[in-house]
Structures are given as structure tokens and as C-alpha cells.
Design a protein around this motif. Structure first.
Motif, PDB file in Angstrom:
ATOM      1  N   GLU A   1       0.891  -1.152  -0.145  1.00 23.43           N
ATOM      2  CA  GLU A   1      -0.012   0.033  -0.075  1.00 23.43           C
ATOM      3  C   GLU A   1       0.593   1.358   0.046  1.00 23.43           C
ATOM      4  OE1 GLU A   1      -3.221   2.259  -0.285  1.00 23.43           O
ATOM      5  OE2 GLU A   1      -2.987  -0.054  -0.567  1.00 23.43           O
ATOM      6  N   ALA A   2       1.959   1.092   0.966  1.00 27.08           N
ATOM      7  CA  ALA A   2       2.948   2.187   0.848  1.00 27.08           C
ATOM      8  C   ALA A   2       3.571   2.714  -0.520  1.00 27.08           C
ATOM      9  CB  ALA A   2       4.062   2.259   2.003  1.00 27.08           C
ATOM     10  N   LYS A   3       3.958   1.533  -1.126  1.00 24.69           N
ATOM     11  CA  LYS A   3       4.330   1.818  -2.626  1.00 24.69           C
ATOM     12  C   LYS A   3       3.537   2.208  -3.443  1.00 24.69           C
ATOM     13  CE  LYS A   3       8.208  -1.663  -2.501  1.00 24.69           C
ATOM     14  NZ  LYS A   3       8.719  -3.072  -2.858  1.00 24.69           N
ATOM     15  N   ARG A   4       2.222   1.679  -3.508  1.00 30.25           N
ATOM     16  CA  ARG A   4       1.152   2.628  -4.331  1.00 30.25           C
ATOM     17  C   ARG A   4       1.072   3.931  -4.175  1.00 30.25           C
ATOM     18  NH1 ARG A   4      -4.143   3.607  -4.676  1.00 30.25           N
ATOM     19  NH2 ARG A   4      -4.390   3.421  -2.633  1.00 30.25           N
ATOM     20  N   GLU A   5       0.999   4.132  -2.930  1.00 32.90           N
ATOM     21  CA  GLU A   5       0.676   5.515  -2.690  1.00 32.90           C
ATOM     22  C   GLU A   5       1.819   6.225  -3.076  1.00 32.90           C
ATOM     23  OE1 GLU A   5      -1.765   7.231  -0.871  1.00 32.90           O
ATOM     24  OE2 GLU A   5      -2.997   5.197  -1.457  1.00 32.90           O
ATOM     25  N   LEU A   6       3.244   5.918  -2.784  1.00 41.07           N
ATOM     26  CA  LEU A   6       4.129   6.925  -3.160  1.00 41.07           C
ATOM     27  C   LEU A   6       4.427   6.779  -4.967  1.00 41.07           C
ATOM     28  CD1 LEU A   6       6.808   5.139  -0.808  1.00 41.07           C
ATOM     29  CD2 LEU A   6       6.028   7.454  -0.850  1.00 41.07           C
ATOM     30  N   TYR A   7       3.984   5.637  -5.295  1.00 43.30           N
ATOM     31  CA  TYR A   7       3.825   5.638  -6.841  1.00 43.30           C
ATOM     32  C   TYR A   7       2.764   6.660  -7.548  1.00 43.30           C
ATOM     33  CZ  TYR A   7       4.087   3.734 -11.463  1.00 43.30           C
ATOM     34  OH  TYR A   7       3.943   3.598 -13.045  1.00 43.30           O
ATOM     35  N   MET A   8       1.560   6.431  -6.919  1.00 44.83           N
ATOM     36  CA  MET A   8       0.360   7.029  -7.782  1.00 44.83           C
ATOM     37  C   MET A   8       0.021   8.378  -7.142  1.00 44.83           C
ATOM     38  SD  MET A   8      -0.465   4.569  -9.560  1.00 44.83           S
ATOM     39  CE  MET A   8      -2.307   4.758  -9.980  1.00 44.83           C
ATOM     40  N   THR A   9       0.568   8.901  -6.118  1.00 46.74           N
ATOM     41  CA  THR A   9       0.280  10.343  -5.361  1.00 46.74           C
ATOM     42  C   THR A   9       1.221  10.960  -5.129  1.00 46.74           C
ATOM     43  OG1 THR A   9       0.201   9.689  -3.180  1.00 46.74           O
ATOM     44  CG2 THR A   9      -1.662   8.819  -4.430  1.00 46.74           C
ATOM     45  N   ASN A  10       0.900  12.274  -4.861  1.00 47.74           N
ATOM     46  CA  ASN A  10       2.023  13.259  -4.553  1.00 47.74           C
ATOM     47  C   ASN A  10       1.985  13.579  -3.271  1.00 47.74           C
ATOM     48  OD1 ASN A  10      -0.183  14.750  -4.892  1.00 47.74           O
ATOM     49  ND2 ASN A  10       0.585  16.541  -5.791  1.00 47.74           N
ATOM     50  N   LYS A  11       1.283  12.860  -2.323  1.00 47.25           N
ATOM     51  CA  LYS A  11       1.107  12.668  -0.819  1.00 47.25           C
ATOM     52  C   LYS A  11       2.585  12.761  -0.316  1.00 47.25           C
ATOM     53  CE  LYS A  11      -3.105  10.337  -0.701  1.00 47.25           C
ATOM     54  NZ  LYS A  11      -3.795   9.163  -0.209  1.00 47.25           N
ATOM     55  N   THR A  12       2.716  13.787   0.825  1.00 52.25           N
ATOM     56  CA  THR A  12       4.172  13.508   1.773  1.00 52.25           C
ATOM     57  C   THR A  12       4.161  12.062   2.354  1.00 52.25           C
ATOM     58  OG1 THR A  12       2.984  14.339   3.736  1.00 52.25           O
ATOM     59  CG2 THR A  12       3.775  15.805   2.222  1.00 52.25           C
TER      60      THR A  12
ATOM     61  N   SER B   1      14.541   3.911   1.086  1.00 51.05           N
ATOM     62  CA  SER B   1      13.721   4.645   1.872  1.00 51.05           C
ATOM     63  C   SER B   1      12.786   5.149   0.986  1.00 51.05           C
ATOM     64  CB  SER B   1      14.701   6.024   2.130  1.00 51.05           C
ATOM     65  OG  SER B   1      14.877   6.958   1.138  1.00 51.05           O
ATOM     66  N   PRO B   2      11.594   5.543   1.581  1.00 48.52           N
ATOM     67  CA  PRO B   2      10.376   5.835   0.959  1.00 48.52           C
ATOM     68  C   PRO B   2      10.539   7.289  -0.540  1.00 48.52           C
ATOM     69  CG  PRO B   2       9.865   5.946   3.127  1.00 48.52           C
ATOM     70  CD  PRO B   2      11.171   5.591   2.977  1.00 48.52           C
TER      71      PRO B   2
ATOM     72  N   ARG C   1      10.249   6.684  -4.143  1.00 44.01           N
ATOM     73  CA  ARG C   1       9.416   7.663  -4.983  1.00 44.01           C
ATOM     74  C   ARG C   1      10.244   8.439  -6.081  1.00 44.01           C
ATOM     75  NH1 ARG C   1       5.735  11.557  -2.123  1.00 44.01           N
ATOM     76  NH2 ARG C   1       3.978  10.128  -2.610  1.00 44.01           N
ATOM     77  N   GLU C   2      11.395   8.718  -5.894  1.00 47.03           N
ATOM     78  CA  GLU C   2      12.386   9.570  -6.980  1.00 47.03           C
ATOM     79  C   GLU C   2      12.709   8.567  -7.978  1.00 47.03           C
ATOM     80  OE1 GLU C   2      15.511  11.191  -4.656  1.00 47.03           O
ATOM     81  OE2 GLU C   2      14.300  12.441  -3.510  1.00 47.03           O
ATOM     82  N   THR C   3      12.964   7.217  -7.636  1.00 47.68           N
ATOM     83  CA  THR C   3      13.256   6.269  -8.689  1.00 47.68           C
ATOM     84  C   THR C   3      12.190   5.580  -9.703  1.00 47.68           C
ATOM     85  OG1 THR C   3      13.609   4.664  -7.104  1.00 47.68           O
ATOM     86  CG2 THR C   3      15.715   5.921  -7.742  1.00 47.68           C
ATOM     87  N   VAL C   4      11.008   5.396  -8.739  1.00 43.51           N
ATOM     88  CA  VAL C   4       9.855   4.555  -9.382  1.00 43.51           C
ATOM     89  C   VAL C   4       8.613   5.439  -9.355  1.00 43.51           C
ATOM     90  CG1 VAL C   4       8.512   2.653  -8.683  1.00 43.51           C
ATOM     91  CG2 VAL C   4      11.012   2.565  -8.239  1.00 43.51           C
TER      92      VAL C   4
ATOM     93  N   PHE D   1       5.683   8.704  -8.420  1.00 42.15           N
ATOM     94  CA  PHE D   1       5.528  10.164  -8.961  1.00 42.15           C
ATOM     95  C   PHE D   1       6.438  11.016  -9.325  1.00 42.15           C
ATOM     96  CE2 PHE D   1       3.371  14.128  -8.267  1.00 42.15           C
ATOM     97  CZ  PHE D   1       2.173  14.159  -9.240  1.00 42.15           C
ATOM     98  N   GLY D   2       7.587  10.825  -8.261  1.00 45.98           N
ATOM     99  CA  GLY D   2       8.469  12.080  -8.344  1.00 45.98           C
ATOM    100  C   GLY D   2       9.416  11.959  -9.713  1.00 45.98           C
ATOM    101  N   LYS D   3       9.514  10.605 -10.405  1.00 50.73           N
ATOM    102  CA  LYS D   3      10.199  10.625 -11.346  1.00 50.73           C
ATOM    103  C   LYS D   3       9.235  11.115 -12.645  1.00 50.73           C
ATOM    104  CE  LYS D   3      12.480   6.763 -14.330  1.00 50.73           C
ATOM    105  NZ  LYS D   3      12.683   5.506 -14.365  1.00 50.73           N
ATOM    106  N   MET D   4       7.867  10.991 -12.403  1.00 56.04           N
ATOM    107  CA  MET D   4       7.118  11.426 -13.618  1.00 56.04           C
ATOM    108  C   MET D   4       7.121  12.728 -13.739  1.00 56.04           C
ATOM    109  SD  MET D   4       3.736   8.953 -13.504  1.00 56.04           S
ATOM    110  CE  MET D   4       3.521   8.974 -11.720  1.00 56.04           C
ATOM    111  N   GLN D   5       7.578  13.358 -12.746  1.00 55.24           N
ATOM    112  CA  GLN D   5       7.468  14.790 -12.720  1.00 55.24           C
ATOM    113  C   GLN D   5       8.865  15.480 -13.217  1.00 55.24           C
ATOM    114  OE1 GLN D   5       5.519  17.321 -10.541  1.00 55.24           O
ATOM    115  NE2 GLN D   5       3.880  15.825 -10.747  1.00 55.24           N
ATOM    116  N   ALA D   6       9.844  14.632 -13.366  1.00 55.29           N
ATOM    117  CA  ALA D   6      11.191  15.078 -13.708  1.00 55.29           C
ATOM    118  C   ALA D   6      11.229  15.058 -15.321  1.00 55.29           C
ATOM    119  CB  ALA D   6      12.124  13.906 -13.076  1.00 55.29           C
TER     120      ALA D   6
END
Length: 84
Positions: free
Chosen positions: A31-42, A69-70, A74-77, A79-84
Motif C-alpha cells: 500500500e505504501a508503494k502504491r501511494e508513493l507511486y500514484m500520488t504526490n502525498k507526503t 527509503s520512501p 518515489r524518486e526512482t519509481v 510520482f517524483g520520477k514522472m515529474q522530472a
């Protein structure tokens, strides 16, 4: 479920070859991975939604179980990667 916790633990171990704690931890990480991947929540928001009051404890739990780390996840897999 009308079953004792000991009986449930035994069924879990026999059927999945994992403890109940392991199964719950896996589900939290999924669930954490899904949230980190799919959302921009902190990370703090995600931690709180998953029942953790302390985001640092959640981050350590995540890193122990996901080997990263979370934030790095996020940065490698995610939402953060999608923004780069």
C-alpha cells in the motif's frame, strides 16, 4: 472469524509459510508503494493513513522491508520520477 488468534497464526504459517506479522507488513509495504507511486502525498501523510504516528518510524519500517527509503523509492519509481 470465530477462531482463536493461535489457530489463525497456525493456519497462516501452514498456508502461506509466513507469520501474521509478515503478512501484515507485506500488505503495508504494498500500500505504501502504491501511494508513493500514484500520488504526490507526503511521506508523513502516507504514514499517518497507514496507522503510523511517527513518519520517521514508518520510514525505517519501509526501508527495512523495501531496502530503500520512501523518498528514494518515489524518486526512482514513483510520482517524483514522472515529474522530472
Amino acid at each position: 472469524m470465530n477462531i482463536s488468534s493461535k489457530a489463525l497464526a497456525k493456519l497462516s504459517k501452514n498456508y502461506f509459510n509466513k507469520t501474521l506479522t509478515d503478512l501484515i507488513s507485506e500488505r503495508i509495504i504494498i500500500e505504501a508503494k502504491r501511494e508513493l507511486y500514484m500520488t504526490n502525498k507526503t511521506v508523513k501523510e502516507i504514514a499517518y493513513e497507514l496507522g503510523y504516528d511517527d513518519e520517521h518510524y514508518f520510514s525505517r519500517f519501509f526501508k527495512t522491508n523495501a531496502d530503500v527509503s520512501p523518498q528514494i523509492y518515489r524518486e526512482t519509481v514513483g510520482f517524483g520520477k514522472m515529474q522530472a
